[in-house]
Design a protein around this motif. Structure first.
Motif, PDB file in Angstrom:
ATOM      1  N   ASN A 192       0.744  -1.428   0.078  1.00  0.00           N
ATOM      2  CA  ASN A 192       0.061  -0.122  -0.221  1.00  0.00           C
ATOM      3  C   ASN A 192       0.768   1.257   0.131  1.00  0.00           C
ATOM      4  OD1 ASN A 192      -2.400  -1.615   0.064  1.00  0.00           O
ATOM      5  ND2 ASN A 192      -2.555  -1.696   2.263  1.00  0.00           N
ATOM      6  N   ASP A 193       2.152   1.189   0.158  1.00  0.00           N
ATOM      7  CA  ASP A 193       2.991   2.273  -0.051  1.00  0.00           C
ATOM      8  C   ASP A 193       3.251   2.591  -1.190  1.00  0.00           C
ATOM      9  OD1 ASP A 193       5.078   4.271   0.301  1.00  0.00           O
ATOM     10  OD2 ASP A 193       5.797   3.452   2.148  1.00  0.00           O
ATOM     11  N   GLY A 194       3.099   3.656  -1.817  1.00  0.00           N
ATOM     12  CA  GLY A 194       3.144   4.038  -3.190  1.00  0.00           C
ATOM     13  C   GLY A 194       4.619   4.313  -3.540  1.00  0.00           C
ATOM     14  N   GLU A 195       5.538   4.392  -2.543  1.00  0.00           N
ATOM     15  CA  GLU A 195       7.113   4.534  -2.740  1.00  0.00           C
ATOM     16  C   GLU A 195       7.715   3.453  -2.769  1.00  0.00           C
ATOM     17  OE1 GLU A 195       7.970   7.860  -0.161  1.00  0.00           O
ATOM     18  OE2 GLU A 195       6.963   9.460  -1.341  1.00  0.00           O
ATOM     19  N   THR A 196       7.059   2.272  -2.505  1.00  0.00           N
ATOM     20  CA  THR A 196       8.085   1.099  -2.189  1.00  0.00           C
ATOM     21  C   THR A 196       8.523   0.623  -3.503  1.00  0.00           C
ATOM     22  OG1 THR A 196       6.252   0.014  -0.791  1.00  0.00           O
ATOM     23  CG2 THR A 196       7.786  -1.418  -1.848  1.00  0.00           C
ATOM     24  N   PRO A 197       9.957   0.398  -3.470  1.00  0.00           N
ATOM     25  CA  PRO A 197      10.692  -0.007  -4.879  1.00  0.00           C
ATOM     26  C   PRO A 197       9.956  -1.290  -5.152  1.00  0.00           C
ATOM     27  CG  PRO A 197      12.137   0.349  -2.920  1.00  0.00           C
ATOM     28  CD  PRO A 197      10.789   0.498  -2.258  1.00  0.00           C
ATOM     29  N   SER A 198      10.272  -1.340  -6.674  1.00  0.00           N
ATOM     30  CA  SER A 198       9.610  -2.321  -7.524  1.00  0.00           C
ATOM     31  C   SER A 198      10.212  -3.809  -7.063  1.00  0.00           C
ATOM     32  CB  SER A 198       9.674  -2.265  -8.898  1.00  0.00           C
ATOM     33  OG  SER A 198      10.972  -2.120  -9.284  1.00  0.00           O
ATOM     34  N   SER A 199      11.432  -3.831  -6.567  1.00  0.00           N
ATOM     35  CA  SER A 199      11.811  -5.170  -6.264  1.00  0.00           C
ATOM     36  C   SER A 199      11.554  -5.509  -4.886  1.00  0.00           C
ATOM     37  CB  SER A 199      13.506  -4.974  -6.181  1.00  0.00           C
ATOM     38  OG  SER A 199      13.713  -3.952  -5.242  1.00  0.00           O
ATOM     39  N   ILE A 200      11.100  -4.800  -3.976  1.00  0.00           N
ATOM     40  CA  ILE A 200      10.525  -5.122  -2.628  1.00  0.00           C
ATOM     41  C   ILE A 200       9.219  -5.527  -2.825  1.00  0.00           C
ATOM     42  CG2 ILE A 200      10.037  -4.360  -0.436  1.00  0.00           C
ATOM     43  CD1 ILE A 200      12.523  -2.759  -0.282  1.00  0.00           C
ATOM     44  N   ARG A 201       8.557  -4.882  -3.680  1.00  0.00           N
ATOM     45  CA  ARG A 201       7.179  -4.977  -3.790  1.00  0.00           C
ATOM     46  C   ARG A 201       6.922  -6.419  -4.380  1.00  0.00           C
ATOM     47  NH1 ARG A 201       2.910  -1.579  -3.917  1.00  0.00           N
ATOM     48  NH2 ARG A 201       4.408   0.474  -4.263  1.00  0.00           N
ATOM     49  N   THR A 202       7.724  -6.709  -5.327  1.00  0.00           N
ATOM     50  CA  THR A 202       7.632  -8.126  -6.221  1.00  0.00           C
ATOM     51  C   THR A 202       7.914  -9.175  -4.963  1.00  0.00           C
ATOM     52  OG1 THR A 202       8.375  -7.284  -8.275  1.00  0.00           O
ATOM     53  CG2 THR A 202       8.561  -9.626  -7.785  1.00  0.00           C
ATOM     54  N   ARG A 203       8.964  -9.062  -4.069  1.00  0.00           N
ATOM     55  CA  ARG A 203       9.374 -10.044  -3.159  1.00  0.00           C
ATOM     56  C   ARG A 203       8.187 -10.359  -2.394  1.00  0.00           C
ATOM     57  NH1 ARG A 203      14.567  -7.867  -3.895  1.00  0.00           N
ATOM     58  NH2 ARG A 203      14.162  -6.542  -1.955  1.00  0.00           N
ATOM     59  N   ALA A 204       7.452  -8.775  -2.094  1.00  0.00           N
ATOM     60  CA  ALA A 204       6.325  -9.217  -0.880  1.00  0.00           C
ATOM     61  C   ALA A 204       5.127  -9.895  -1.427  1.00  0.00           C
ATOM     62  CB  ALA A 204       5.699  -7.583  -0.534  1.00  0.00           C
ATOM     63  N   GLU A 205       5.027  -9.541  -2.785  1.00  0.00           N
ATOM     64  CA  GLU A 205       3.980 -10.393  -3.421  1.00  0.00           C
ATOM     65  C   GLU A 205       4.057 -11.981  -3.437  1.00  0.00           C
ATOM     66  OE1 GLU A 205       3.782  -8.509  -7.282  1.00  0.00           O
ATOM     67  OE2 GLU A 205       2.556  -6.698  -6.810  1.00  0.00           O
ATOM     68  N   ALA A 206       5.503 -12.490  -3.763  1.00  0.00           N
ATOM     69  CA  ALA A 206       5.886 -13.653  -3.754  1.00  0.00           C
ATOM     70  C   ALA A 206       5.355 -14.451  -2.216  1.00  0.00           C
ATOM     71  CB  ALA A 206       7.306 -13.743  -4.071  1.00  0.00           C
ATOM     72  N   LEU A 207       5.742 -13.571  -1.271  1.00  0.00           N
ATOM     73  CA  LEU A 207       5.819 -13.767   0.039  1.00  0.00           C
ATOM     74  C   LEU A 207       4.405 -14.015   0.413  1.00  0.00           C
ATOM     75  CD1 LEU A 207       7.285 -14.850   2.654  1.00  0.00           C
ATOM     76  CD2 LEU A 207       7.155 -12.307   3.462  1.00  0.00           C
ATOM     77  N   GLN A 208       3.351 -12.845   0.045  1.00  0.00           N
ATOM     78  CA  GLN A 208       2.019 -13.109   0.152  1.00  0.00           C
ATOM     79  C   GLN A 208       1.235 -14.342  -0.500  1.00  0.00           C
ATOM     80  OE1 GLN A 208      -0.551 -10.420  -2.070  1.00  0.00           O
ATOM     81  NE2 GLN A 208      -1.691 -10.022  -0.133  1.00  0.00           N
ATOM     82  N   ALA A 209       1.888 -14.865  -1.675  1.00  0.00           N
ATOM     83  CA  ALA A 209       1.434 -15.932  -2.259  1.00  0.00           C
ATOM     84  C   ALA A 209       1.723 -17.269  -1.536  1.00  0.00           C
ATOM     85  CB  ALA A 209       2.047 -16.136  -3.756  1.00  0.00           C
ATOM     86  N   LEU A 210       2.801 -17.202  -0.542  1.00  0.00           N
ATOM     87  CA  LEU A 210       2.969 -18.418   0.277  1.00  0.00           C
ATOM     88  C   LEU A 210       2.069 -18.521   1.597  1.00  0.00           C
ATOM     89  CD1 LEU A 210       6.947 -18.212   0.220  1.00  0.00           C
ATOM     90  CD2 LEU A 210       5.577 -19.956  -1.196  1.00  0.00           C
ATOM     91  N   PRO A 212      -1.143 -18.878   3.920  1.00  0.00           N
ATOM     92  CA  PRO A 212      -2.322 -19.895   3.980  1.00  0.00           C
ATOM     93  C   PRO A 212      -3.620 -18.864   3.414  1.00  0.00           C
ATOM     94  CG  PRO A 212      -1.791 -19.460   6.160  1.00  0.00           C
ATOM     95  CD  PRO A 212      -0.800 -18.973   5.488  1.00  0.00           C
ATOM     96  N   PRO A 213      -4.698 -19.498   2.697  1.00  0.00           N
ATOM     97  CA  PRO A 213      -5.841 -18.395   2.067  1.00  0.00           C
ATOM     98  C   PRO A 213      -6.340 -17.664   3.215  1.00  0.00           C
ATOM     99  CG  PRO A 213      -5.770 -20.903   1.343  1.00  0.00           C
ATOM    100  CD  PRO A 213      -4.743 -20.896   2.494  1.00  0.00           C
ATOM    101  N   ALA A 214      -6.506 -18.064   4.460  1.00  0.00           N
ATOM    102  CA  ALA A 214      -7.190 -17.233   5.463  1.00  0.00           C
ATOM    103  C   ALA A 214      -6.475 -16.048   5.840  1.00  0.00           C
ATOM    104  CB  ALA A 214      -7.486 -17.911   6.686  1.00  0.00           C
ATOM    105  N   ALA A 215      -5.228 -15.763   5.423  1.00  0.00           N
ATOM    106  CA  ALA A 215      -4.259 -14.765   5.906  1.00  0.00           C
ATOM    107  C   ALA A 215      -3.938 -13.990   4.641  1.00  0.00           C
ATOM    108  CB  ALA A 215      -2.962 -15.240   6.554  1.00  0.00           C
ATOM    109  N   LYS A 216      -4.368 -14.457   3.497  1.00  0.00           N
ATOM    110  CA  LYS A 216      -3.984 -13.639   2.413  1.00  0.00           C
ATOM    111  C   LYS A 216      -4.991 -12.298   2.376  1.00  0.00           C
ATOM    112  CE  LYS A 216      -2.386 -17.163  -0.748  1.00  0.00           C
ATOM    113  NZ  LYS A 216      -2.631 -17.943  -1.899  1.00  0.00           N
ATOM    114  N   SER A 217      -4.673 -11.242   1.487  1.00  0.00           N
ATOM    115  CA  SER A 217      -5.447 -10.219   1.593  1.00  0.00           C
ATOM    116  C   SER A 217      -6.607 -10.227   0.560  1.00  0.00           C
ATOM    117  CB  SER A 217      -4.817  -8.884   1.073  1.00  0.00           C
ATOM    118  OG  SER A 217      -3.513  -8.692   1.738  1.00  0.00           O
TER     119      SER A 217
END
Length: 217
Positions: A192-210, A212-217
């Protein structure tokens, strides 16, 4: 007639100036000396400060070269010496670099050096946050999440220069601790931080995919 009055006025002014000089000549001379001395002293101070800064810059470059030459012990010693002797502008940078070199031989020693920077009230907030992040990067694999949280959380505020890295480290630490709720919290802050660097944002998305379903956004 007017010329006569002018001559009288001129004589009176000369007489007044003579009396003032006789009364205050020592004070006038002293003030003049102080002014000249003050200007000379300031110029000398400025010269020596500039000289010290130039010498510190050269020493910092030399220490950096030792690091690039894969001589961590020598680089650490050079940065440590610079941190003790350099003007304030270079002191904190040298302390951070010394800790970075120390990490190559002893993680605990490096973390201790970073903690000393964090605890130093003369160090700016940005440099403290950088020390937190660098220490956190060394500790993330071995330190409990709650311990890492207490160290890194001050660096996650919306105004912190290094908040993106601090949030990523905490997201990773929470995930390693199987704390899905905390992982999601940090991932959401990253996303949600518009200034997050793209590399960190990509890794966060990969972590989110790991997660469990109940904890995902």
């Amino acid at each position: 007639m007017s010329e006569l009055f002018n001559e009288v006025d001129e004589d009176l002014r000369r007489e007044q100036l003579k009396k003032i000089w006789e009364k205050y000549s020592l004070l006038i001379i002293l003030v003049a000396i102080l002014i000249v001395g003050g200007v000379g002293g300031w110029r000398a101070y400025s010269y020596f400060e500039a000289k010290k800064a130039a010498e510190a810059g050269a020493a910092f470059d030399k220490a950096s070269e030792l690091s690039e030459q894969n001589k961590p012990a020598e680089a650490e010693a050079a940065f440590t010496k610079l941190a003790a002797e350099a003007p304030s502008g270079y002191r904190t940078m040298a302390r951070l670099r010394a800790a970075g070199e120390a990490a190559k031989r002893d993680v605990a020693a490096a973390v201790k050096l970073y903690d000393e920077v964090i605890a130093d009230n003369t160090v700016g907030a940005s440099e403290k946050d950088l020390a937190r992040v660098r220490a956190g990067a060394l500790l993330v694999e071995t330190t409990p999440y709650d311990t890492l949280l207490s160290k890194l959380e001050p660096a996650t505020s919306a105004t912190s220069t290094y908040r993106h890295s601090a949030r990523e480290l905490l997201a990773l630490a929470a995930w390693k601790a199987n704390n899905a709720g905390e992982t999601r919290k940090w991932v959401d802050l990253i996303s949600n931080d518009g200034e997050t660097p793209s590399s960190i944002r990509t890794r966060a998305e990969a972590l989110q995919a790991l997660l469990p379903p109940a904890a995902k956004s």
